[in-house]
Design a protein around this motif. Structure first.
Motif, PDB file in Angstrom:
ATOM      1  N   LEU A 125     -34.584 -25.467  29.712  1.00  0.00           N
ATOM      2  CA  LEU A 125     -33.767 -26.669  29.598  1.00  0.00           C
ATOM      3  C   LEU A 125     -32.287 -26.300  29.735  1.00  0.00           C
ATOM      4  O   LEU A 125     -31.796 -25.384  29.089  1.00  0.00           O
ATOM      5  N   THR A 126     -31.581 -27.018  30.603  1.00  0.00           N
ATOM      6  CA  THR A 126     -30.164 -26.769  30.831  1.00  0.00           C
ATOM      7  C   THR A 126     -29.379 -28.066  30.734  1.00  0.00           C
ATOM      8  O   THR A 126     -29.944 -29.166  30.823  1.00  0.00           O
ATOM      9  N   ARG A 127     -28.074 -27.941  30.561  1.00  0.00           N
ATOM     10  CA  ARG A 127     -27.212 -29.121  30.553  1.00  0.00           C
ATOM     11  C   ARG A 127     -27.354 -29.900  31.857  1.00  0.00           C
ATOM     12  O   ARG A 127     -27.432 -31.133  31.862  1.00  0.00           O
ATOM     13  N   GLN A 128     -27.382 -29.183  32.965  1.00  0.00           N
ATOM     14  CA  GLN A 128     -27.482 -29.844  34.258  1.00  0.00           C
ATOM     15  C   GLN A 128     -28.763 -30.654  34.378  1.00  0.00           C
ATOM     16  O   GLN A 128     -28.755 -31.781  34.871  1.00  0.00           O
ATOM     17  N   ARG A 129     -29.865 -30.081  33.915  1.00  0.00           N
ATOM     18  CA  ARG A 129     -31.147 -30.792  34.000  1.00  0.00           C
ATOM     19  C   ARG A 129     -31.131 -32.045  33.134  1.00  0.00           C
ATOM     20  O   ARG A 129     -31.622 -33.097  33.538  1.00  0.00           O
ATOM     21  N   ILE A 130     -30.562 -31.929  31.943  1.00  0.00           N
ATOM     22  CA  ILE A 130     -30.464 -33.098  31.058  1.00  0.00           C
ATOM     23  C   ILE A 130     -29.640 -34.195  31.719  1.00  0.00           C
ATOM     24  O   ILE A 130     -30.016 -35.373  31.708  1.00  0.00           O
ATOM     25  N   VAL A 131     -28.509 -33.811  32.300  1.00  0.00           N
ATOM     26  CA  VAL A 131     -27.644 -34.791  32.956  1.00  0.00           C
ATOM     27  C   VAL A 131     -28.348 -35.434  34.143  1.00  0.00           C
ATOM     28  O   VAL A 131     -28.248 -36.651  34.355  1.00  0.00           O
TER      29      VAL A 131
ATOM     30  N   VAL B  86     -31.579 -35.946  34.646  1.00  0.00           N
ATOM     31  CA  VAL B  86     -32.602 -36.887  34.189  1.00  0.00           C
ATOM     32  C   VAL B  86     -31.954 -38.114  33.555  1.00  0.00           C
ATOM     33  O   VAL B  86     -32.384 -39.253  33.791  1.00  0.00           O
ATOM     34  N   ALA B  87     -30.915 -37.906  32.761  1.00  0.00           N
ATOM     35  CA  ALA B  87     -30.211 -39.038  32.154  1.00  0.00           C
ATOM     36  C   ALA B  87     -29.601 -39.934  33.221  1.00  0.00           C
ATOM     37  O   ALA B  87     -29.619 -41.168  33.100  1.00  0.00           O
ATOM     38  N   ALA B  88     -29.083 -39.333  34.287  1.00  0.00           N
ATOM     39  CA  ALA B  88     -28.472 -40.113  35.368  1.00  0.00           C
ATOM     40  C   ALA B  88     -29.504 -41.003  36.053  1.00  0.00           C
ATOM     41  O   ALA B  88     -29.211 -42.155  36.415  1.00  0.00           O
ATOM     42  N   VAL B  89     -30.706 -40.487  36.230  1.00  0.00           N
ATOM     43  CA  VAL B  89     -31.778 -41.283  36.840  1.00  0.00           C
ATOM     44  C   VAL B  89     -32.090 -42.490  35.957  1.00  0.00           C
ATOM     45  O   VAL B  89     -32.263 -43.621  36.450  1.00  0.00           O
TER      46      VAL B  89
ATOM     47  N   GLY C 296     -30.116 -48.611  33.069  1.00  0.00           N
ATOM     48  CA  GLY C 296     -28.898 -48.890  32.322  1.00  0.00           C
ATOM     49  C   GLY C 296     -28.650 -47.904  31.200  1.00  0.00           C
ATOM     50  O   GLY C 296     -29.499 -47.068  30.876  1.00  0.00           O
ATOM     51  N   LEU C 297     -27.494 -48.013  30.579  1.00  0.00           N
ATOM     52  CA  LEU C 297     -27.078 -47.079  29.546  1.00  0.00           C
ATOM     53  C   LEU C 297     -27.999 -47.094  28.332  1.00  0.00           C
ATOM     54  O   LEU C 297     -28.222 -46.057  27.692  1.00  0.00           O
ATOM     55  N   ALA C 298     -28.533 -48.260  28.009  1.00  0.00           N
ATOM     56  CA  ALA C 298     -29.382 -48.382  26.820  1.00  0.00           C
ATOM     57  C   ALA C 298     -30.680 -47.592  26.942  1.00  0.00           C
ATOM     58  O   ALA C 298     -31.327 -47.298  25.927  1.00  0.00           O
ATOM     59  N   ALA C 299     -31.060 -47.239  28.155  1.00  0.00           N
ATOM     60  CA  ALA C 299     -32.313 -46.509  28.354  1.00  0.00           C
ATOM     61  C   ALA C 299     -32.217 -45.061  27.900  1.00  0.00           C
ATOM     62  O   ALA C 299     -33.231 -44.393  27.694  1.00  0.00           O
ATOM     63  N   VAL C 300     -30.993 -44.563  27.764  1.00  0.00           N
ATOM     64  CA  VAL C 300     -30.804 -43.159  27.395  1.00  0.00           C
ATOM     65  C   VAL C 300     -30.857 -43.012  25.878  1.00  0.00           C
ATOM     66  O   VAL C 300     -30.048 -43.580  25.153  1.00  0.00           O
ATOM     67  N   SER C 301     -31.824 -42.258  25.420  1.00  0.00           N
ATOM     68  CA  SER C 301     -31.942 -41.901  24.008  1.00  0.00           C
ATOM     69  C   SER C 301     -32.498 -40.496  23.934  1.00  0.00           C
ATOM     70  O   SER C 301     -33.097 -39.989  24.896  1.00  0.00           O
TER      71      SER C 301
ATOM     72  N   LEU D 136     -35.267 -39.061  26.593  1.00  0.00           N
ATOM     73  CA  LEU D 136     -34.937 -37.896  27.397  1.00  0.00           C
ATOM     74  C   LEU D 136     -35.888 -36.741  27.116  1.00  0.00           C
ATOM     75  O   LEU D 136     -36.326 -36.034  28.037  1.00  0.00           O
ATOM     76  N   ALA D 137     -36.198 -36.540  25.855  1.00  0.00           N
ATOM     77  CA  ALA D 137     -37.113 -35.463  25.497  1.00  0.00           C
ATOM     78  C   ALA D 137     -38.475 -35.674  26.157  1.00  0.00           C
ATOM     79  O   ALA D 137     -39.094 -34.726  26.669  1.00  0.00           O
ATOM     80  N   THR D 138     -38.934 -36.920  26.157  1.00  0.00           N
ATOM     81  CA  THR D 138     -40.212 -37.228  26.797  1.00  0.00           C
ATOM     82  C   THR D 138     -40.150 -36.962  28.292  1.00  0.00           C
ATOM     83  O   THR D 138     -41.069 -36.344  28.864  1.00  0.00           O
ATOM     84  N   GLU D 139     -39.095 -37.417  28.932  1.00  0.00           N
ATOM     85  CA  GLU D 139     -38.946 -37.230  30.374  1.00  0.00           C
ATOM     86  C   GLU D 139     -38.839 -35.752  30.745  1.00  0.00           C
ATOM     87  O   GLU D 139     -39.317 -35.325  31.811  1.00  0.00           O
ATOM     88  N   LEU D 140     -38.224 -34.969  29.878  1.00  0.00           N
ATOM     89  CA  LEU D 140     -38.008 -33.544  30.155  1.00  0.00           C
ATOM     90  C   LEU D 140     -39.162 -32.666  29.685  1.00  0.00           C
ATOM     91  O   LEU D 140     -39.198 -31.463  29.994  1.00  0.00           O
TER      92      LEU D 140
END
Length: 215
Positions: free
Chosen positions: A9-15, A17-20, A26-31, A35-39
């Motif tokens: 897991l890296t900062r870039q990977r988190i960003v 997935v969050a960007a997608v 929308g912004l509310a989808a990011v939690s 994110l943990a589930t997606e990653l």
């Protein structure tokens, strides 16, 4: 196939997935949980890279801004440089409109956003603008670009002609705007940009000449 170790897991990977998620939902989808589930990791793993959700959203917004082309300020007259930069900024934000509310809070400590602001401000000062006016211009351009990317004017009207027929006769063709969304919205941005730059050009010509300052 075994699940990848959490050490991958890296900062870039988190960003990424969050960007997608931001683009799609929308912004509310990011939690943290989403994110943990997606990653494919556990929630606490994210905190090693980003202590808060807001820091994740800041990183997503900064990654978007990093795509804006500011190279014109090194190669063009300030007027054309402003135009090219604004068009690039507008195109990038129109492709990622959901990040605009984050950007609207200002650059904060986001590296790419601060670098862009520094480039624009520096070029305006070099062109002979007083510091206060250079600040105003930067803010003005941000308002224009952010506002134009935040929503569609053309899609803001109901498609039922009956809504306007009797009570709003001057809007009797408003129901047709959605069919011409691109030309209406992009035309409005282009007109606004032309008007702003023309006005700035006139104002710049009225400034007292400073030794060594370009015209």
């Amino acid at each position: 196939m075994a699940r990848p170790r959490q050490s991958l897991l890296t900062r870039q990977r988190i960003v990424e997935v969050a960007a997608v998620l931001v683009d799609a939902e929308g912004l509310a989808a990011v939690s943290t949980r989403r994110l943990a589930t997606e990653l494919g990791v556990r929630g606490p793993s994210l905190y090693h890279h980003f202590p808060t959700k807001n820091e994740i959203l800041d990183a997503v917004a900064d990654a978007v801004v990093a795509r804006v082309d500011v190279s014109s300020f090194a190669t063009h007259d300030w007027r054309e440089a402003l135009r090219l930069w604004a068009c690039s900024y507008h195109a990038v934000l129109c492709a990622h409109p959901n990040v605009v509310p984050v950007l609207a809070h200002g650059p904060g400590r986001r590296p790419a956003t601060l670098a862009m602001a520094d480039t624009v401000y520096g070029a305006l000062i070099e062109a002979g603008w007083p510091p206060a006016r250079a600040t105003h211009i930067g803010a003005l351009m941000r308002y224009l670009v952010h506002g134009s990317a935040l929503g569609s004017f053309a899609l803001g009207f109901d498609e039922d002609p009956g809504v306007y027929a009797e009570r709003y006769p001057h809007l009797r063709h408003a129901h047709l705007l959605a069919e011409h969304q691109h030309s209406v919205d992009e035309g409005a941005f282009a007109l606004g940009l032309d008007t702003v730059i023309a006005g700035l050009d006139r104002l710049h010509r009225s400034l007292p000449l400073t030794k060594g300052a370009p015209t």
